[in-house]
Design an enzyme around this catalytic site. Sequence first.
Site, mmCIF file in Angstrom:
data_model
loop_
_atom_site.group_PDB
_atom_site.id
_atom_site.type_symbol
_atom_site.label_atom_id
_atom_site.label_comp_id
_atom_site.label_asym_id
_atom_site.label_seq_id
_atom_site.Cartn_x
_atom_site.Cartn_y
_atom_site.Cartn_z
ATOM 1 N N CYS A 133 -28.392 16.809 -16.971
ATOM 2 C CA CYS A 133 -28.863 18.018 -17.669
ATOM 3 C C CYS A 133 -27.776 18.532 -18.610
ATOM 4 O O CYS A 133 -28.026 18.824 -19.777
ATOM 5 C CB CYS A 133 -29.253 19.073 -16.638
ATOM 6 N N CYS A 134 -26.526 18.625 -18.094
ATOM 7 C CA CYS A 134 -25.405 19.061 -18.942
ATOM 8 C C CYS A 134 -25.178 18.071 -20.080
ATOM 9 O O CYS A 134 -24.833 18.469 -21.194
ATOM 10 C CB CYS A 134 -24.122 19.180 -18.118
ATOM 11 N N CYS A 214 -25.209 28.779 -17.821
ATOM 12 C CA CYS A 214 -26.673 28.785 -17.739
ATOM 13 C C CYS A 214 -27.120 29.482 -16.448
ATOM 14 O O CYS A 214 -26.475 29.336 -15.401
ATOM 15 C CB CYS A 214 -27.189 27.359 -17.724
ATOM 16 N N CYS A 217 -27.356 27.665 -12.925
ATOM 17 C CA CYS A 217 -26.127 27.116 -12.344
ATOM 18 C C CYS A 217 -24.997 28.142 -12.269
ATOM 19 O O CYS A 217 -23.822 27.779 -12.212
ATOM 20 C CB CYS A 217 -25.681 25.907 -13.169
ATOM 21 N N CYS A 240 -18.933 21.220 -16.980
ATOM 22 C CA CYS A 240 -20.212 20.724 -17.501
ATOM 23 C C CYS A 240 -20.078 19.347 -18.122
ATOM 24 O O CYS A 240 -21.068 18.642 -18.291
ATOM 25 C CB CYS A 240 -20.773 21.704 -18.524
#
Length: 244
Positions: A133-134, A214, A217, A240
């Site tokens: 995702c990062c 975000c 997280c 990240c």
Amino acid sequence: MSATVLQLKTQHQYQHDTMRADLVTELAARYHDASAADILYAVLQEKVAGDVALVSSFGAESSVLLHLAAQVKPDTPIIFLETGKHFAQTLSHKKKLINEFGLTNVLEIKPDQAIIQENDLKGDLWRHNADQCCDIRKVQPLKAALTGFDGWITGRKQFQNSARLRLPFFEDSGTHIKVNPLARLSLEDITTYMEQHNLPQHPLVAQGFPSIGCWPCTHPVTADEDVRAGRWRGQGKTECGIHL
Ligand code: SF4
């Protein structure tokens, strides 16, 4: 591509990498005892590290670096990674800082939508694979945004966690020069600067979030934890990926 062209390209890349590494060593020695403001002046006005952008999350302590940069060069290119997962409070704080500091060149960098469609259609990749995702929401977009820049400025500080204890002012990332003008500032220095200059506080700081990324997280921390302990809590992940 012929073997000769490939060899020439490799040689050119090697020379480029060596020059960047040498420059980092020279800058580290020249600015060893410099203040954050002096480093920013050298980098933004004198361009000692070439063409440089500043990367900001507009998070908890971002106002200090942005305020210092605005004093030197308000049209500094500022890269904001719009992951699509920021707190609404971060987006409103961002607007406020841009207006108050007169920043004129804030670039909102978004992930490639085709890649998002392919890998994170439901928008919940962070639950199953935070690294990926990062990667698609931060690392790859930043990589693309930094094309054409020689370096970038970060807001990292040594006190933030044990992995950053030896963070230098200048680093060689392998592709760019990374400048960390706030590296040696303490939390007290940051707080004092914010008070002296009456800088706006990110609204979530008062709710126990000393480090803000975000929303999926980022969690509050207790007084005895590192300021970044709430990031990816329980996942064994501390960065990240843009700084790895
Ligand atoms: S911090 Fe979380 S939501 Fe944001 S890009 Fe990384 S894994 Fe995704």
